[in-house]
Design an enzyme around this catalytic site. Structure first.
Site, PDB file in Angstrom:
ATOM      1  N   LYS A 150       0.910  -1.162  -0.105  1.00  0.00           N
ATOM      2  CA  LYS A 150      -0.025  -0.046   0.072  1.00  0.00           C
ATOM      3  C   LYS A 150       0.803   1.241   0.015  1.00  0.00           C
ATOM      4  CE  LYS A 150      -3.850  -2.350   2.255  1.00  0.00           C
ATOM      5  NZ  LYS A 150      -4.544  -2.474   3.745  1.00  0.00           N
ATOM      6  N   CYS A 200      -1.063   1.086   5.977  1.00  0.00           N
ATOM      7  CA  CYS A 200      -1.248   0.204   7.351  1.00  0.00           C
ATOM      8  C   CYS A 200      -2.124  -0.864   6.703  1.00  0.00           C
ATOM      9  CB  CYS A 200      -2.146   0.739   8.451  1.00  0.00           C
ATOM     10  SG  CYS A 200      -1.269   2.227   9.155  1.00  0.00           S
ATOM     11  N   ASP A 201      -2.016  -2.064   7.563  1.00  0.00           N
ATOM     12  CA  ASP A 201      -2.792  -3.560   7.396  1.00  0.00           C
ATOM     13  C   ASP A 201      -3.051  -3.958   8.703  1.00  0.00           C
ATOM     14  OD1 ASP A 201      -4.056  -4.859   4.921  1.00  0.00           O
ATOM     15  OD2 ASP A 201      -3.038  -6.325   6.132  1.00  0.00           O
ATOM     16  N   THR A 202      -4.263  -4.667   8.670  1.00  0.00           N
ATOM     17  CA  THR A 202      -4.685  -5.399   9.898  1.00  0.00           C
ATOM     18  C   THR A 202      -5.332  -6.767   9.562  1.00  0.00           C
ATOM     19  OG1 THR A 202      -5.242  -3.300  11.080  1.00  0.00           O
ATOM     20  CG2 THR A 202      -6.079  -5.248  11.915  1.00  0.00           C
TER      21      THR A 202
END
Length: 187
Positions: A56, A74-76
């Site tokens: 990203k 960010c990533d989750t």
């Protein structure tokens, strides 16, 4: 405060929760989602979120490369019993996710990648969430709120989803999708 180290940032995410966390810290946020693809072949949650946050960020750099502002991506993801839970595509999938989570404890992994002053830094952190035992009526009442839409694991801790949780081990912001304590240490 994060504002002293990062007064303004371009957030490569459409997450209002991430934006809220940064603004609560005094950071001016410009939202510019990248819509980068999230397909992967990994099974390790840390590797997944680290790879996707960097992907990203790379997309954000391609779209905003001429900016002097820092770029943050960010990533989750949620891991439970060897399964990975992302964002549900339907209320039926959300129902299954919540029922699975209601059995006990799960791990929430969030990663961040930041481009600032010509360098890329980042990291990943994990928090463990202990859900309450939930009956079908409680699950249906929560699903009716619509908070499950667009939320990894089908719940939002910053909303009514907090009522589903018995306790948390780790940085609560990891669950929201931004490892704030780690970012502060690194920055």
């Amino acid at each position: 405060m994060l504002r002293e180290r990062l007064p303004s940032v371009i957030l490569a995410s459409q997450s209002p929760a991430r934006k809220m966390v940064l603004e609560r810290e005094g950071v001016t946020v410009i939202v510019r989602p990248t819509w980068a693809h999230e397909q992967h072949t990994f099974s390790d949650p840390r590797q997944i979120v680290t790879t996707l946050s960097r992907r990203k960020l790379d997309a954000a750099l391609a779209q905003n490369g001429d900016t002097t502002l820092p770029l943050l991506a960010c990533d989750t993801i949620i891991a439970i019993d060897g399964r990975l839970l992302g964002k549900p595509s339907s209320v039926e999938e959300a129902r299954l996710q919540i029922k699975h989570l209601a059995r006990g404890t799960h791990a929430v992994w969030s990663a961040w990648a930041l481009f600032r002053d010509g360098a890329i830094i980042g990291g990943a952190d994990v928090a463990h969430v202990h859900f309450k035992e939930l009956d079908d009526a409680a699950i249906e009442a929560y699903l009716a709120l619509g908070e499950w839409m667009g939320a990894a694991g089908s719940y939002r801790i910053q909303g009514r989803g907090r009522n589903l949780i018995a306790s948390i081990e780790g940085d609560e912001n990891v669950i929201i999708g931004l490892p704030l304590l780690q970012m502060k240490r690194v920055l």
